[in-house]
Design a protein around this motif. Structure first.
Motif, short mmCIF file in Angstrom:
data_model
loop_
_atom_site.label_atom_id
_atom_site.label_comp_id
_atom_site.label_asym_id
_atom_site.label_seq_id
_atom_site.Cartn_x
_atom_site.Cartn_y
_atom_site.Cartn_z
N SER A 44 0.85 -1.19 0.00
CA SER A 44 0.00 0.00 0.00
C SER A 44 0.88 1.24 0.00
N SER A 45 0.27 2.36 -0.36
CA SER A 45 1.04 3.60 -0.37
C SER A 45 1.47 3.98 1.04
N TYR A 46 0.66 3.68 2.04
CA TYR A 46 1.04 3.97 3.42
C TYR A 46 2.29 3.20 3.80
N HIS A 47 2.35 1.94 3.42
CA HIS A 47 3.48 1.10 3.79
C HIS A 47 4.72 1.38 2.94
N ASN A 48 4.57 2.21 1.91
CA ASN A 48 5.75 2.64 1.16
C ASN A 48 6.72 3.39 2.07
N LYS A 49 6.22 3.93 3.18
CA LYS A 49 7.09 4.63 4.12
C LYS A 49 8.11 3.66 4.73
N GLY B 280 16.51 4.06 2.39
CA GLY B 280 17.39 5.07 2.96
C GLY B 280 18.52 4.44 3.76
N ALA B 281 18.19 3.39 4.53
CA ALA B 281 19.22 2.71 5.32
C ALA B 281 20.27 2.06 4.43
N ALA B 282 19.89 1.74 3.20
CA ALA B 282 20.83 1.15 2.25
C ALA B 282 21.65 2.23 1.53
N GLY B 283 21.36 3.51 1.83
CA GLY B 283 22.12 4.60 1.21
C GLY B 283 21.60 5.02 -0.14
N ILE B 284 20.40 4.58 -0.50
CA ILE B 284 19.80 4.94 -1.80
C ILE B 284 18.94 6.18 -1.58
N THR B 285 19.15 7.19 -2.40
CA THR B 285 18.43 8.45 -2.21
C THR B 285 17.21 8.59 -3.13
N LYS B 286 17.09 7.73 -4.13
CA LYS B 286 15.96 7.79 -5.05
C LYS B 286 14.67 7.36 -4.35
N GLU B 287 13.56 8.02 -4.68
CA GLU B 287 12.27 7.63 -4.12
C GLU B 287 11.80 6.35 -4.81
N ILE B 288 11.55 5.32 -4.02
CA ILE B 288 11.19 4.01 -4.55
C ILE B 288 9.94 3.51 -3.84
N SER B 289 9.04 2.88 -4.61
CA SER B 289 7.80 2.34 -4.07
C SER B 289 7.64 0.87 -4.47
N PHE B 290 6.59 0.23 -3.96
CA PHE B 290 6.28 -1.14 -4.37
C PHE B 290 6.11 -1.23 -5.89
N HIS B 291 5.47 -0.22 -6.46
CA HIS B 291 5.25 -0.23 -7.91
C HIS B 291 6.58 -0.26 -8.66
N ASN B 292 7.58 0.45 -8.16
CA ASN B 292 8.90 0.41 -8.79
C ASN B 292 9.45 -1.01 -8.80
N PHE B 293 9.23 -1.75 -7.71
CA PHE B 293 9.70 -3.13 -7.64
C PHE B 293 9.04 -3.98 -8.72
N ARG B 294 7.73 -3.82 -8.87
CA ARG B 294 7.00 -4.59 -9.90
C ARG B 294 7.50 -4.22 -11.30
N HIS B 295 7.65 -2.92 -11.53
CA HIS B 295 8.08 -2.45 -12.85
C HIS B 295 9.48 -2.97 -13.17
N THR B 296 10.39 -2.86 -12.21
CA THR B 296 11.76 -3.32 -12.41
C THR B 296 11.79 -4.82 -12.65
N ASN B 297 11.04 -5.57 -11.86
CA ASN B 297 10.98 -7.02 -12.04
C ASN B 297 10.49 -7.37 -13.45
N ALA B 298 9.40 -6.75 -13.87
CA ALA B 298 8.85 -7.04 -15.19
C ALA B 298 9.83 -6.67 -16.29
N THR B 299 10.47 -5.51 -16.17
CA THR B 299 11.42 -5.07 -17.19
C THR B 299 12.63 -6.01 -17.26
N LEU B 300 13.14 -6.42 -16.11
CA LEU B 300 14.29 -7.34 -16.10
C LEU B 300 13.92 -8.70 -16.69
#
Length: 128
Positions: free
Chosen positions: A51-56, A63-83
């Motif tokens: 959910s968008s709430y749990h994107n937090k 952030g703890a991994a040092g990544i500064t880009k805004e990333i959401s669950f949807h990004n994970f799905r999109h990246t998985n599909a593209t790969l």
């Protein structure tokens, strides 16, 4: 995550709309990357919801991994599909993995990469 003999590892999840359970296969390598858990039935991310709430929560992990880009669950799905598509997995298979009823929905994820277009053009051979 469940293991099915001779079939491998699967993520078991409840589909929101259908309210049924489904299984998504994952590779042995992906399973190993999750690290050790107390037992085989405990959840990897206990209580995490899509959910968008749990994107937090995801943002905190990112952030703890040092990544500064805004990333959401949807990004994970999109990246998985593209790969998957970039590695030659057929569009219909990606459609099933994303649980899309219509393949046109899956095509939204399918960015046609320059390399893929080049490879496609090289497949045509004419006898001259």
């Amino acid at each position: 995550i469940e293991y099915i003999e001779s079939k491998g590892y699967f993520i078991k999840y409840k589909r929101k709309k259908a309210k049924t359970y489904d299984f998504l296969p994952i590779s042995d390598q992906a399973f190993e990357m999750l690290g050790a858990r107390e037992d085989n039935i405990s959840m990897v991310f206990d209580g995490l919801k899509y959910s968008s709430y749990h994107n937090k929560q995801v943002a905190q992990w990112i952030g703890a991994a040092g990544i500064t880009k805004e990333i959401s669950f949807h990004n994970f799905r999109h990246t998985n599909a593209t790969l998957l598509l970039d590695n030659g997995v057929p569009l219909a298979t990606v459609q099933k993995m994303l649980n899309h009823k219509n393949i046109k929905t899956t095509q939204i994820y399918a960015k046609v990469l320059d390399r893929a277009k080049r490879d496609a053009s090289e497949r045509l051979k004419l006898d001259l």
